[in-house]
Structure formats: C-alpha cells, structure tokens
Write a protein that holds these residues in place. Structure first.
Motif, PDB file in Angstrom:
ATOM      1  N   ASP A  13       0.832  -1.211   0.000  1.00  0.00           N
ATOM      2  CA  ASP A  13       0.000   0.000   0.000  1.00  0.00           C
ATOM      3  C   ASP A  13       0.859   1.251   0.000  1.00  0.00           C
ATOM      4  O   ASP A  13       0.612   2.209  -0.749  1.00  0.00           O
ATOM      5  N   LYS A  14       1.848   1.259   0.874  1.00  0.00           N
ATOM      6  CA  LYS A  14       2.703   2.451   1.024  1.00  0.00           C
ATOM      7  C   LYS A  14       3.446   2.758  -0.271  1.00  0.00           C
ATOM      8  O   LYS A  14       3.510   3.920  -0.710  1.00  0.00           O
ATOM      9  N   PHE A  15       4.028   1.739  -0.884  1.00  0.00           N
ATOM     10  CA  PHE A  15       4.792   1.972  -2.113  1.00  0.00           C
ATOM     11  C   PHE A  15       3.877   2.389  -3.259  1.00  0.00           C
ATOM     12  O   PHE A  15       4.234   3.263  -4.059  1.00  0.00           O
ATOM     13  N   LEU A  16       2.705   1.763  -3.350  1.00  0.00           N
ATOM     14  CA  LEU A  16       1.771   2.139  -4.407  1.00  0.00           C
ATOM     15  C   LEU A  16       1.258   3.557  -4.186  1.00  0.00           C
ATOM     16  O   LEU A  16       1.186   4.347  -5.134  1.00  0.00           O
ATOM     17  N   GLY A  17       0.898   3.885  -2.948  1.00  0.00           N
ATOM     18  CA  GLY A  17       0.423   5.238  -2.646  1.00  0.00           C
ATOM     19  C   GLY A  17       1.468   6.286  -2.968  1.00  0.00           C
ATOM     20  O   GLY A  17       1.152   7.340  -3.545  1.00  0.00           O
ATOM     21  N   ALA A  18       2.729   6.001  -2.628  1.00  0.00           N
ATOM     22  CA  ALA A  18       3.805   6.947  -2.928  1.00  0.00           C
ATOM     23  C   ALA A  18       3.999   7.097  -4.433  1.00  0.00           C
ATOM     24  O   ALA A  18       4.240   8.206  -4.934  1.00  0.00           O
ATOM     25  N   SER A  19       3.882   5.995  -5.160  1.00  0.00           N
ATOM     26  CA  SER A  19       4.036   6.043  -6.612  1.00  0.00           C
ATOM     27  C   SER A  19       2.933   6.867  -7.261  1.00  0.00           C
ATOM     28  O   SER A  19       3.196   7.700  -8.143  1.00  0.00           O
ATOM     29  N   ILE A  20       1.680   6.668  -6.821  1.00  0.00           N
ATOM     30  CA  ILE A  20       0.567   7.435  -7.367  1.00  0.00           C
ATOM     31  C   ILE A  20       0.721   8.914  -7.049  1.00  0.00           C
ATOM     32  O   ILE A  20       0.501   9.781  -7.911  1.00  0.00           O
ATOM     33  N   ALA A  21       1.119   9.223  -5.812  1.00  0.00           N
ATOM     34  CA  ALA A  21       1.298  10.623  -5.420  1.00  0.00           C
ATOM     35  C   ALA A  21       2.399  11.285  -6.239  1.00  0.00           C
ATOM     36  O   ALA A  21       2.258  12.429  -6.692  1.00  0.00           O
ATOM     37  N   LEU A  22       3.503  10.566  -6.454  1.00  0.00           N
ATOM     38  CA  LEU A  22       4.613  11.127  -7.237  1.00  0.00           C
ATOM     39  C   LEU A  22       4.175  11.404  -8.667  1.00  0.00           C
ATOM     40  O   LEU A  22       4.448  12.491  -9.205  1.00  0.00           O
ATOM     41  N   MET A  23       3.497  10.445  -9.291  1.00  0.00           N
ATOM     42  CA  MET A  23       3.065  10.646 -10.675  1.00  0.00           C
ATOM     43  C   MET A  23       2.084  11.812 -10.773  1.00  0.00           C
ATOM     44  O   MET A  23       2.151  12.615 -11.706  1.00  0.00           O
ATOM     45  N   GLY A  24       1.187  11.933  -9.793  1.00  0.00           N
ATOM     46  CA  GLY A  24       0.245  13.052  -9.800  1.00  0.00           C
ATOM     47  C   GLY A  24       0.937  14.395  -9.694  1.00  0.00           C
ATOM     48  O   GLY A  24       0.577  15.352 -10.396  1.00  0.00           O
ATOM     49  N   LEU A  25       1.946  14.478  -8.847  1.00  0.00           N
ATOM     50  CA  LEU A  25       2.684  15.739  -8.684  1.00  0.00           C
ATOM     51  C   LEU A  25       3.503  16.071  -9.930  1.00  0.00           C
ATOM     52  O   LEU A  25       3.593  17.239 -10.333  1.00  0.00           O
ATOM     53  N   LEU A  26       4.094  15.047 -10.547  1.00  0.00           N
ATOM     54  CA  LEU A  26       4.935  15.296 -11.715  1.00  0.00           C
ATOM     55  C   LEU A  26       4.133  15.769 -12.916  1.00  0.00           C
ATOM     56  O   LEU A  26       4.677  16.446 -13.802  1.00  0.00           O
ATOM     57  N   TYR A  27       2.854  15.428 -12.966  1.00  0.00           N
ATOM     58  CA  TYR A  27       2.027  15.934 -14.063  1.00  0.00           C
ATOM     59  C   TYR A  27       1.924  17.454 -14.035  1.00  0.00           C
ATOM     60  O   TYR A  27       1.755  18.098 -15.077  1.00  0.00           O
ATOM     61  N   LEU A  28       2.025  18.043 -12.859  1.00  0.00           N
ATOM     62  CA  LEU A  28       1.875  19.498 -12.723  1.00  0.00           C
ATOM     63  C   LEU A  28       2.954  20.272 -13.468  1.00  0.00           C
ATOM     64  O   LEU A  28       2.747  21.413 -13.858  1.00  0.00           O
TER      65      LEU A  28
END
Length: 508
Positions: free
Chosen positions: A139-154
């Motif tokens: 969960d932690k690794f997936l959550g961090a991956s999703i958060a990173l990808m969301g931020l990088l889209y900005l």
C-alpha cells in the motif's frame, strides 16, 4: 452482411464451444449458478456491443446491466475478470459541453471499473474487517508512486489535465489493486476470481486461434462499427502467419494475457477432477500463447512454469526434466513439419526479424543517455531528445517497448524504484507466507506458488513491452491478488496463534 456481424457469428460459435466444455470443470470450483450468470453476462454484453453501432449506446446498456449484476455478485473481482477482455479497449472522449475540451477518455475497462470496482471499493472501505489503505508495505509503495506521478504531471500540463490524469490513476491503478487486495479473503474467493480470469482467457485463446487460421482479426471491424478510432489494432504478420490479437489490440498483449492465464491455471487445474479437461485447458492456453507469435510472452511463460516448479515438491528433478525437454525440443523442431518456422521465431536462436532485438538493444543504450540528464524524476518531453528521435520507426512513432525504460524516462529512477519496490514487497510477502505451509501439497501453498510465479513472469514480460491496452490493469490486479494472499495467510496465522495463547491461560 457487414463484417462485424460475420465476425460476431464466429465469436459466438467459439465462445459457445469454450463455455460448453468449461461448464463441468468450472463447477468443480464454483457453484453452477455463478458460472451461468457470468457466462450469460458475457454473451449478453457481447451482443449489445456488436448491435449497438455506438459506444455510447453500449455504455448506457452496460451501466444498467452491470449495476444489476453487481447487486447479485458476491465476488466483484470474479465479475471484473470475466468481462475484462470483452471488447477492445479503444477510448472515446467524454465531451466537456463547452466548459472544457473533454472530461476523460472512456473505454470498456474504465467503464467496467467504475460500474463494478468503484462500488465494491466503497463498500469494502466501510467494512470493519477491511485493512485500511496504507497499513501494508505494498500500500505504502503504491500510494507513494501514485502521489509522485500526480505531482509530476503538474510540471508539464494544466491543472485541468492534471486532475484528469489523477482520475486515471485512481481508476486504472488504485481501484483494481484495492479491490483485489481487500475483496478476496479466503481460498474460495481466490478460486472464484482466478477461474474467472482463466475462463475469459480460454475464450480469447480460441478466438486467437480462429484469427490465425482464418487470417482475420475478428474485432477489427467492431471498433469502426461503434464509432471508435483505434490505432492499436492492425494486421501484423510474422513468418507469413497472422499475429492474433483478439480484444487485446496487440499481439504481444494477447500473449501476455495468455502467459498470466497459464500461471493462474497452474492453481485452478488442481481442483478439476477430470484429467482430460485439465489437458484440454492446458493445450488451449498453449495454443493461445503461440498464435500471437510474440517471443516475450513465450519466455515469460517458461519462467512462470519454472518458478512454479521451483517452489514445489521435487523441484530439482522437475526443473532438470524441464531443461532437458527444452534442449531436446530444439533439434526435434528441425524434423517435424513446420518446426523450422517455429525455430526461426525463437529469440537469439532464429533469424526472423532480428532487427526487433537490435531495436530493443538500441533503445536501452539511447534511453540511458536521456535518463542520465534527469535521473531522479525524468522528463515528459523525453521523446523530443535527439537520442529518442533517432529511434523513430517506419510508422513515424517511437516505440518504447520496455515498461521499465518508459517509467524511468517519464518519472525518473525514483518513480521506477517505487514501481519495482511495490512488486518486490508483494513477492517477498508471498515468499514469506509460503513458509507457513511446510506441506508442499497444501492448497494455500499451491495458490501462493501460482501467484508468485505469475508475478515473476509478468515482471519479465513487461521488460519487452510498454504498458499498453490491458497490460497495466492485469499487473495491478495481480499485485492486489498477491497482497490479498499475504493478508489471508496473516489472518490464518493469527487465528492459529490466538487459540494456542488462550489454551496456555487455562488453569491446570
């Protein structure tokens, strides 16, 4: 008669054969009522798709049908897997009605996810025995991956598009993983879900065989009839034979699905009483793996079988026999009819389309140069670099035929690291869980071996292909199944420990 109606006749005939033959062995694992209901849903929605002549008409009917079906369904992942490969994943934009250009791109998988997995996720989140997201390492690794990808889209796009991409991450990544990791809680749930995937793959396999034999992509006319444009689906050949793709859109994607189905079949077949049915199922999946003529999935399937054997009884002897069989099959191919053609397709052995291997080697070299410029978080405009421009193929595209390379280019080594660590945490968790079952014939150990081997095979195959069409939703779902297995074993260990602890407190 329009082409898609002629294709429909073939598809219904093929599916009818598969479901008729599968009825008895399927009921060795699940109630006949569940098999019948999902089979009828498959036929009903297929007919709707071919007669709708519009994706929106199909979507409207599908929403109603899936909403009603979900209320009667006890295992949402089984329903999801059964319908996952129903029609091609061509997308259509949901219009923004003048406010924005469009809301999202909608396809059959996203429609299925929103109708089946989203309500299931909401219901699971309210159940007291559901583990809250973020409590486990996957969960932690997936959550961090999703958060990173969301931020990088900005950094590269507008707020509106960033929100759209965030929604895609939620629907395409989070929901398949979350429901798979929380909905399956006992061995019966896993039997149900894995059987559904295998049944869907059986249908795809025989459709793929029909496509190769008839030299006719049966779903190619459907996308046009439904008003969808899809550049993925096209006629490709290798060695003079059509490369089947069915609803996967690409031959290698179909081969990938067949490899995954073979890994899951290693568990499912153990509960089928008829040896003939087990053999027929294995032969059908083997044929389905062959007809896409994709070498990456072939290698992945071999690794899946080898990894499964390596964790079972008599591993050394059986692996040795597998290796000997592989070595002996090479000279055998030189004398059987058509064997030379198969031999010529094998990677690093045959000479057919060796330029594809050369392209992949160049891709690794050029990509590493580009990655070193933005090693931590990558760059969204990596395709404009001179190294990537030199990779343009005859079709005018840069084909990043490697999921790991694509991630490293887009979201850097940090993002790639989170992706790999997520799957590593699932694999290590499954490996640790297997130690709870010293009896190598234990059904729960068999399930763990199947999931472990399949995930290893997936991680190998995606080194040879980018995450297109059905590929990502399958590996996120399988990651969720692995996480669910880990939690099931932990609960089992806890229930075994508590009685022992209570017994020690009893007066003597």
């Amino acid at each position: 008669m329009p082409e898609h109606f002629r294709a429909l006749i073939v598809i219904l005939l093929v599916a009818g054969i598969v479901f008729t033959l599968a009825r008895r062995p399927a009921t060795d694992l699940i109630p006949y009522a569940d098999f019948k209901r999902r089979r009828n849903l498959w036929f009903g929605l297929t007919l709707v798709a071919f007669f709708s002549h519009s994706f929106w008409v199909y979507a409207a009917v599908a929403v109603v049908v899936l909403t009603l079906a979900r209320k009667r369904e006890r295992n949402p992942m089984a329903l999801f897997f059964m319908l996952l490969f129903l029609i091609p994943t061509a997308s259509v934009p949901v219009p923004g009605f003048g406010v924005i250009n469009y809301v999202i791109d909608l396809n059959s998988i996203r429609l299925l996810t929103l109708c089946v997995l989203l309500p299931a996720a909401l219901a699971l989140s309210k159940q007291p025995d559901t583990v809250a997201f973020g409590r486990t390492w996957p969960d932690k690794f997936l959550g961090a991956s999703i958060a990173l990808m969301g931020l990088l889209y900005l950094r590269e796009t507008s707020i509106t598009d960033t929100l759209r991409q965030a929604l895609y991450l939620y629907v395409d990544v989070f929901l398949p993983y979350y429901v798979a990791s929380r909905a399956l809680k006992n061995l019966a749930d896993f039997k149900d879900a894995l059987l559904a995937f295998v049944l869907a793959a059986f249908v795809l396999a025989l459709i793929g065989v029909a496509e190769t034999v008839r030299h006719w992509l049966l779903y190619s006319a459907l996308t046009n009839a439904m008003g969808m444009e899809w550049s993925m689906s096209g006629y490709l050949s290798r060695g003079g034979s059509l490369r089947a793709s069915a609803t996967a859109g690409q031959a290698i994607a179909l081969g990938y699905v067949m490899s995954v189905a073979i890994g899951l079949f290693l568990f499912v077949q153990a509960f089928v009483r008829s040896k003939l049915n087990r053999v027929l199922g294995a032969l059908l999946l083997g044929a389905g793996l062959f007809v896409p003529l994709s070498r990456g999935p072939w290698i992945g399937a071999v690794i899946i079988v080898a990894a499964f054997i390596a964790t079972g009884r008599g591993a050394v002897k059986r692996l040795s026999l597998l290796a000997i069989a592989g070595v002996l099959s090479i000279p055998l191919l030189t004398i059987v009819p058509g064997g030379d053609k198969v031999l010529d397709m094998l990677p690093y052995i045959g000479n057919l389309e060796k330029e594809n291997i050369t392209y992949r080697e160049r891709l690794l070299d050029n990509s590493w140069i580009v990655i070193q410029r933005n090693p931590l978080f990558g760059s969204f405009d990596f395709r404009n670099t001179p190294e990537m421009q030199s990779m343009i193929q005859g079709e005018g595209i840069i084909d990043i035929v490697n999921t790991y390379v694509n991630l490293a280019l887009r979201i850097g080594l940090v993002g790639l690291g989170l992706f790999v660590t997520f799957f590593a945490s699932v694999l290590l968790g499954i490996r640790k869980a297997l130690r709870q079952f010293p009896d190598k014939d234990d059904e729960r150990r068999l399930l763990g071996r199947s999931l472990l081997a399949t995930l290893i095979g997936i991680l190998v195959i995606i080194f040879t292909v980018s995450s297109i069409t059905v590929i990502p939703v399958v590996y996120w779902s399988l990651g969720g199944l692995g996480a669910a297995y880990i939690q099931m074993v932990r609960r089992l260990k806890h229930t075994q420990t508590v009685p022992l602890a209570n017994a020690s407190l009893q007066p003597r």
